[in-house]
Design a protein around this motif. Sequence first.
Motif, PDB file in Angstrom:
ATOM      1  N   MET A 184     -32.322  19.664 -14.354  1.00 60.58           N
ATOM      2  CA  MET A 184     -32.432  21.087 -14.089  1.00 60.58           C
ATOM      3  C   MET A 184     -31.076  21.745 -14.295  1.00 60.58           C
ATOM      4  N   LYS A 185     -31.112  22.954 -14.815  1.00 58.87           N
ATOM      5  CA  LYS A 185     -29.892  23.694 -15.088  1.00 58.87           C
ATOM      6  C   LYS A 185     -29.610  24.667 -13.937  1.00 58.87           C
ATOM      7  N   ALA A 186     -28.415  24.570 -13.384  1.00 60.67           N
ATOM      8  CA  ALA A 186     -28.028  25.416 -12.259  1.00 60.67           C
ATOM      9  C   ALA A 186     -26.875  26.324 -12.650  1.00 60.67           C
ATOM     10  N   CYS A 187     -26.998  27.566 -12.285  1.00 56.39           N
ATOM     11  CA  CYS A 187     -25.952  28.566 -12.480  1.00 56.39           C
ATOM     12  C   CYS A 187     -25.298  28.805 -11.118  1.00 56.39           C
ATOM     13  N   VAL A 188     -23.981  28.745 -11.081  1.00 59.33           N
ATOM     14  CA  VAL A 188     -23.255  29.118  -9.869  1.00 59.33           C
ATOM     15  C   VAL A 188     -22.496  30.394 -10.193  1.00 59.33           C
ATOM     16  N   LEU A 189     -22.803  31.475  -9.491  1.00 59.90           N
ATOM     17  CA  LEU A 189     -22.059  32.718  -9.671  1.00 59.90           C
ATOM     18  C   LEU A 189     -20.646  32.442  -9.195  1.00 59.90           C
ATOM     19  N   TYR A 190     -19.690  32.596 -10.110  1.00 62.21           N
ATOM     20  CA  TYR A 190     -18.377  31.998  -9.889  1.00 62.21           C
ATOM     21  C   TYR A 190     -17.240  33.001  -9.912  1.00 62.21           C
ATOM     22  N   SER A 191     -16.432  32.948  -8.849  1.00 60.88           N
ATOM     23  CA  SER A 191     -15.257  33.810  -8.741  1.00 60.88           C
ATOM     24  C   SER A 191     -13.951  33.050  -8.936  1.00 60.88           C
ATOM     25  N   GLY A 192     -14.025  31.725  -8.891  1.00 64.27           N
ATOM     26  CA  GLY A 192     -12.814  30.911  -8.939  1.00 64.27           C
ATOM     27  C   GLY A 192     -12.281  30.566  -7.561  1.00 64.27           C
ATOM     28  N   GLY A 193     -12.986  31.024  -6.526  1.00 65.07           N
ATOM     29  CA  GLY A 193     -12.573  30.759  -5.148  1.00 65.07           C
ATOM     30  C   GLY A 193     -13.151  29.469  -4.603  1.00 65.07           C
ATOM     31  N   LYS A 194     -12.776  29.173  -3.357  1.00 65.03           N
ATOM     32  CA  LYS A 194     -13.179  27.907  -2.748  1.00 65.03           C
ATOM     33  C   LYS A 194     -14.673  27.831  -2.444  1.00 65.03           C
ATOM     34  N   ASP A 195     -15.298  28.960  -2.099  1.00 63.76           N
ATOM     35  CA  ASP A 195     -16.722  28.938  -1.744  1.00 63.76           C
ATOM     36  C   ASP A 195     -17.592  28.576  -2.948  1.00 63.76           C
ATOM     37  N   SER A 196     -17.421  29.303  -4.044  1.00 67.60           N
ATOM     38  CA  SER A 196     -18.240  29.033  -5.221  1.00 67.60           C
ATOM     39  C   SER A 196     -17.868  27.694  -5.858  1.00 67.60           C
ATOM     40  N   SER A 197     -16.612  27.270  -5.736  1.00 65.99           N
ATOM     41  CA  SER A 197     -16.206  25.957  -6.251  1.00 65.99           C
ATOM     42  C   SER A 197     -16.855  24.834  -5.440  1.00 65.99           C
ATOM     43  N   LEU A 198     -16.934  25.019  -4.121  1.00 65.96           N
ATOM     44  CA  LEU A 198     -17.598  24.029  -3.277  1.00 65.96           C
ATOM     45  C   LEU A 198     -19.078  23.945  -3.630  1.00 65.96           C
ATOM     46  N   MET A 199     -19.725  25.082  -3.817  1.00 64.39           N
ATOM     47  CA  MET A 199     -21.135  25.074  -4.194  1.00 64.39           C
ATOM     48  C   MET A 199     -21.343  24.331  -5.515  1.00 64.39           C
ATOM     49  N   ALA A 200     -20.491  24.598  -6.494  1.00 68.16           N
ATOM     50  CA  ALA A 200     -20.604  23.920  -7.786  1.00 68.16           C
ATOM     51  C   ALA A 200     -20.457  22.406  -7.633  1.00 68.16           C
ATOM     52  N   THR A 201     -19.526  21.993  -6.794  1.00 67.70           N
ATOM     53  CA  THR A 201     -19.286  20.569  -6.577  1.00 67.70           C
ATOM     54  C   THR A 201     -20.486  19.903  -5.919  1.00 67.70           C
ATOM     55  N   ILE A 202     -21.057  20.558  -4.935  1.00 64.73           N
ATOM     56  CA  ILE A 202     -22.254  20.009  -4.264  1.00 64.73           C
ATOM     57  C   ILE A 202     -23.386  19.826  -5.275  1.00 64.73           C
ATOM     58  N   LEU A 203     -23.650  20.842  -6.083  1.00 65.23           N
ATOM     59  CA  LEU A 203     -24.750  20.756  -7.051  1.00 65.23           C
ATOM     60  C   LEU A 203     -24.491  19.698  -8.112  1.00 65.23           C
ATOM     61  N   LYS A 204     -23.255  19.574  -8.553  1.00 69.10           N
ATOM     62  CA  LYS A 204     -22.896  18.541  -9.540  1.00 69.10           C
ATOM     63  C   LYS A 204     -23.123  17.156  -8.965  1.00 69.10           C
ATOM     64  N   ARG A 205     -22.748  16.959  -7.698  1.00 66.86           N
ATOM     65  CA  ARG A 205     -22.951  15.663  -7.034  1.00 66.86           C
ATOM     66  C   ARG A 205     -24.437  15.337  -6.870  1.00 66.86           C
ATOM     67  N   LEU A 206     -25.276  16.352  -6.926  1.00 65.79           N
ATOM     68  CA  LEU A 206     -26.728  16.157  -6.860  1.00 65.79           C
ATOM     69  C   LEU A 206     -27.326  15.953  -8.254  1.00 65.79           C
ATOM     70  N   ASN A 207     -26.451  15.706  -9.223  1.00 62.64           N
ATOM     71  CA  ASN A 207     -26.832  15.420 -10.613  1.00 62.64           C
ATOM     72  C   ASN A 207     -27.528  16.568 -11.322  1.00 62.64           C
ATOM     73  N   LEU A 208     -27.174  17.787 -10.958  1.00 63.37           N
ATOM     74  CA  LEU A 208     -27.688  18.943 -11.677  1.00 63.37           C
ATOM     75  C   LEU A 208     -26.722  19.314 -12.795  1.00 63.37           C
ATOM     76  N   GLU A 209     -27.251  19.918 -13.837  1.00 68.34           N
ATOM     77  CA  GLU A 209     -26.423  20.435 -14.919  1.00 68.34           C
ATOM     78  C   GLU A 209     -25.897  21.789 -14.445  1.00 68.34           C
ATOM     79  N   VAL A 210     -24.612  21.864 -14.157  1.00 70.33           N
ATOM     80  CA  VAL A 210     -24.022  23.044 -13.527  1.00 70.33           C
ATOM     81  C   VAL A 210     -23.195  23.839 -14.535  1.00 70.33           C
ATOM     82  N   GLU A 211     -23.453  25.140 -14.572  1.00 71.84           N
ATOM     83  CA  GLU A 211     -22.653  26.056 -15.378  1.00 71.84           C
ATOM     84  C   GLU A 211     -22.129  27.143 -14.447  1.00 71.84           C
ATOM     85  N   LEU A 212     -20.823  27.392 -14.511  1.00 74.51           N
ATOM     86  CA  LEU A 212     -20.215  28.439 -13.703  1.00 74.51           C
ATOM     87  C   LEU A 212     -20.289  29.745 -14.482  1.00 74.51           C
TER      88      LEU A 212
END
Length: 195
Positions: free
Chosen positions: A1-29
């Motif tokens: 599944m492809k996941a989009c993380v609305l990304y500002s470059g801050g710690k919150d959106s970076s943490l979300m991206a990391t969690i989703l990546k660790r869940l083996n999702l295809e992550v695009e910021l």
Amino acid sequence: MKACVLYSGGKDSSLMATILKRLNLEVELVTANFGVYKSWIPAAKSAKALGFPHRILKLDKSVLDRAVEKIIDDGFPNNGIDFVHRQVLEAAAGEYDIIADGTRRDDRTPKLTSNEIRSFEDRNSVEYINLAGFGYKTINRLASQLFILKKERSDIHNNSDYEIEIRYLIDKIKGKGESSRFFPEHYQTRVIGWK
């Protein structure tokens, strides 16, 4: 599944991206931009430092114009920023199975209610994920364990939040520095790499 993380470059959106990546999702910021100012540059640098693909989601300037109108009329930014956030979510919904952002439990804006989330997911056949169960202290602890962070006074050169293009447009309409009447000085924690 492809996941989009609305990304500002801050710690919150970076943490979300990391969690989703660790869940083996295809992550695009994804960083929204309205063509008023190249506000996406700090986010692109943070995404590159973390090794995530980054994309600019171009939206029509009319969305930004409407948000600025709301902010000027209200005398405060919350409704305008919420409006922009909802428009960005809708724009991203046509392209991804999962849409995520770094909004957390104690954020005031942007924020969707449970009913708005349910409606958004049902209308668009997507999953929406945020950090609503996490508070500021927990995000800080987790982010500081994972990332190299740089805390600095927020300005147009180090921030990719919606606020940057909004401030830029207000200053263009009302005069240089006038956006500070609506946005108090604050500090941004930007992710610059992995620990």
